[in-house]
Motif scaffolding. Structure first.
Motif, PDB file in Angstrom:
ATOM      1  N   THR A 143     131.099   3.483   1.307  1.00  0.00           N
ATOM      2  CA  THR A 143     131.033   4.641   0.411  1.00  0.00           C
ATOM      3  C   THR A 143     129.800   5.493   0.673  1.00  0.00           C
TER       4      THR A 143
ATOM      5  N   ARG B  67     138.759  -2.760  -1.645  1.00  0.00           N
ATOM      6  CA  ARG B  67     138.705  -1.939  -2.857  1.00  0.00           C
ATOM      7  C   ARG B  67     137.297  -1.994  -3.464  1.00  0.00           C
TER       8      ARG B  67
ATOM      9  N   LYS C 220     133.586   1.313  -7.352  1.00  0.00           N
ATOM     10  CA  LYS C 220     133.543   2.758  -7.625  1.00  0.00           C
ATOM     11  C   LYS C 220     133.770   3.483  -6.309  1.00  0.00           C
ATOM     12  N   PHE C 221     134.143   4.765  -6.406  1.00  0.00           N
ATOM     13  CA  PHE C 221     134.497   5.512  -5.198  1.00  0.00           C
ATOM     14  C   PHE C 221     133.821   6.881  -5.212  1.00  0.00           C
TER      15      PHE C 221
ATOM     16  N   ILE D  91     134.059  10.520  -3.900  1.00  0.00           N
ATOM     17  CA  ILE D  91     135.011  11.475  -3.310  1.00  0.00           C
ATOM     18  C   ILE D  91     134.403  12.212  -2.120  1.00  0.00           C
TER      19      ILE D  91
ATOM     20  N   ASN E  76     141.180   7.549   0.999  1.00  0.00           N
ATOM     21  CA  ASN E  76     141.190   8.099  -0.355  1.00  0.00           C
ATOM     22  C   ASN E  76     141.477   6.987  -1.368  1.00  0.00           C
ATOM     23  N   PRO E  77     141.149   7.229  -2.646  1.00  0.00           N
ATOM     24  CA  PRO E  77     141.300   6.182  -3.669  1.00  0.00           C
ATOM     25  C   PRO E  77     142.693   5.576  -3.742  1.00  0.00           C
ATOM     26  N   LYS E  78     143.740   6.385  -3.480  1.00  0.00           N
ATOM     27  CA  LYS E  78     145.115   5.878  -3.565  1.00  0.00           C
ATOM     28  C   LYS E  78     145.374   4.775  -2.540  1.00  0.00           C
TER      29      LYS E  78
ATOM     30  N   GLU F 231     143.813   1.450  -3.778  1.00  0.00           N
ATOM     31  CA  GLU F 231     144.235   0.899  -5.081  1.00  0.00           C
ATOM     32  C   GLU F 231     144.720  -0.542  -4.983  1.00  0.00           C
TER      33      GLU F 231
END
Length: 206
Positions: free
Chosen positions: A17, A50, A53-54, A56, A65-67, A70
């Motif tokens: 990240t 995973r 926290k992420f 952007i 990306n977060p998707k 998941e």
């Protein structure tokens, strides 16, 4: 003294990240085992991770990306298998200390102690240039190293792709070192140290 051709290495690359090793988290791990000078591509390992926290703003760097993340496991779920994979191997990487410190911290949280030797392809490149009397390329980026050795880089900033690119660079560097007469792991690390000292005191081409 272990012969280079019998040594167990593993090329590692992480997507994270950010670069703060105390706050940022691992998003992906790519690992390519190397036995001596042979890349064990069929034993390669890749997983998304995973984070808690992420950020952007880091998508532009790693493309994750977060998707996508998941349904990925968190680090605690894969810690044991990753630790088993790298245990006893020399960890190879580009700017390897960054990735090593991320792994070391993540493993420590899970109760594992990472104590692997590390080998940076940047340091080895300078050392190989030192023994062969070559001038190192001015900007030692992964892309520039790959270009020097004719390695294609179609999928950059993917952890497994970058680990494989690094493994190929390392393979060529090892073969060049062996051809010069560097046959053992001890001699390889001595060579790197000698190149670093020489560069600091400006007694050679560095």
């Amino acid at each position: 003294m272990m012969n280079i051709r019998e040594a167990n290495f593993i090329s590692i690359d992480l997507e994270t990240t950010g670069l703060n090793q105390k706050k940022d988290e691992i998003l992906a791990i790519g690992a390519v085992p190397i036995l001596g000078t042979r890349i064990m591509a069929g034993e390669s390992y890749y997983t998304l991770v995973r984070p808690s926290k992420f950020r952007i703003d880091t998508i532009r760097i790693h493309g994750l990306n977060p998707k996508e993340l998941e349904n990925a496991p968190n680090f605690s779920e894969i810690a044991e298998e990753v630790f088993r994979l790298i245990k006893g191997r020399i960890i190879v990487g580009y700017a390897v200390e960054i990735d090593y410190n991320f792994l070391k911290r993540a493993f420590k949280i899970e109760g594992y102690k990472l104590k692997n030797q590390t080998l940076d392809v940047i340091d080895l490149e300078r050392a190989v240039c030192y023994i062969l009397g070559e001038r190192p390329i001015s900007e030692m980026t992964l892309d520039n190293l790959a270009e020097k050795y004719g390695i294609k880089t179609p999928y950059r900033h993917n952890a497994l792709a970058d680990a494989f690119i690094t493994a190929q660079i390392f393979q060529i560097q090892l073969l060049r070192s062996i051809k010069y007469g560097i046959k053992t792991i001890d001699k390889l690390f001595e060579l790197i140290k000698r190149g670093e000292i020489d560069r600091q005191f400006g007694s050679h081409i560095f």
